[in-house]
Scaffold this motif. Sequence first.
Motif, PDB file in Angstrom:
ATOM      1  N   ASN A  31      -3.683  -6.965  -5.485  1.00  0.00           N
ATOM      2  CA  ASN A  31      -5.036  -7.350  -5.873  1.00  0.00           C
ATOM      3  C   ASN A  31      -5.751  -8.011  -4.693  1.00  0.00           C
ATOM      4  O   ASN A  31      -5.170  -8.218  -3.626  1.00  0.00           O
ATOM      5  CB  ASN A  31      -5.019  -8.251  -7.118  1.00  0.00           C
ATOM      6  N   ASP A  32      -7.019  -8.335  -4.885  1.00  0.00           N
ATOM      7  CA  ASP A  32      -7.837  -8.857  -3.784  1.00  0.00           C
ATOM      8  C   ASP A  32      -7.390 -10.220  -3.272  1.00  0.00           C
ATOM      9  O   ASP A  32      -7.747 -10.619  -2.167  1.00  0.00           O
ATOM     10  CB  ASP A  32      -9.305  -8.913  -4.212  1.00  0.00           C
ATOM     11  N   THR A  33      -6.610 -10.966  -4.062  1.00  0.00           N
ATOM     12  CA  THR A  33      -6.097 -12.254  -3.607  1.00  0.00           C
ATOM     13  C   THR A  33      -4.661 -12.139  -3.074  1.00  0.00           C
ATOM     14  O   THR A  33      -4.070 -13.137  -2.692  1.00  0.00           O
ATOM     15  CB  THR A  33      -6.145 -13.298  -4.742  1.00  0.00           C
ATOM     16  N   ASP A  73      -4.370   0.761  -2.134  1.00  0.00           N
ATOM     17  CA  ASP A  73      -3.954  -0.639  -2.019  1.00  0.00           C
ATOM     18  C   ASP A  73      -3.269  -1.037  -3.316  1.00  0.00           C
ATOM     19  O   ASP A  73      -3.826  -0.850  -4.400  1.00  0.00           O
ATOM     20  CB  ASP A  73      -5.148  -1.553  -1.770  1.00  0.00           C
ATOM     21  N   ARG A 109      -2.415  -4.770  -8.190  1.00  0.00           N
ATOM     22  CA  ARG A 109      -3.795  -4.372  -8.468  1.00  0.00           C
ATOM     23  C   ARG A 109      -3.857  -3.763  -9.867  1.00  0.00           C
ATOM     24  O   ARG A 109      -3.090  -2.877 -10.200  1.00  0.00           O
ATOM     25  CB  ARG A 109      -4.274  -3.355  -7.434  1.00  0.00           C
ATOM     26  N   SER A 127       0.842  -1.193   0.000  1.00  0.00           N
ATOM     27  CA  SER A 127       0.000   0.000   0.000  1.00  0.00           C
ATOM     28  C   SER A 127       0.879   1.244   0.000  1.00  0.00           C
ATOM     29  O   SER A 127       2.054   1.197   0.364  1.00  0.00           O
ATOM     30  CB  SER A 127      -0.932   0.015   1.216  1.00  0.00           C
TER      31      SER A 127
END
Length: 119
Positions: free
Chosen positions: A81-83, A78, A88, A60
């Motif tokens: 990515n979400d995983t 952030d 991202r 981040s």
Amino acid sequence: MHDLTATGDPVLAEDEIRVEVGVFLKEGTLALAKDGQILAPFHALVKFNFSADGPWLADSVKFSGKASDGTSAVLAVDLLNDTFDGARAGLPESIWEVVALVATSAGDIGITYSYTSGG
């Protein structure tokens, strides 16, 4: 003057190693916009996490600066990515450039960073 004491022998929890590295940005070199708000950042703070399998991961970045109305503002982004297994997608290239600048500065403290933008 304050009395300061310390006891114990600290040991790092290797699975929880995080480092935050900040740099000051030259005024006017970057403008960020989110939801119609414009931020002229003068400081970027990147949080790096230790990866046992490879280089440190930048997860981040927090930008501090002045909003278009002259007030102080912060924008957190952030980078993973979400995983949490890659960059991202869709982040502006200039954000990755700031992360790379901070990572270069962090090299003095032993952080190595592999740059691959999220595209």
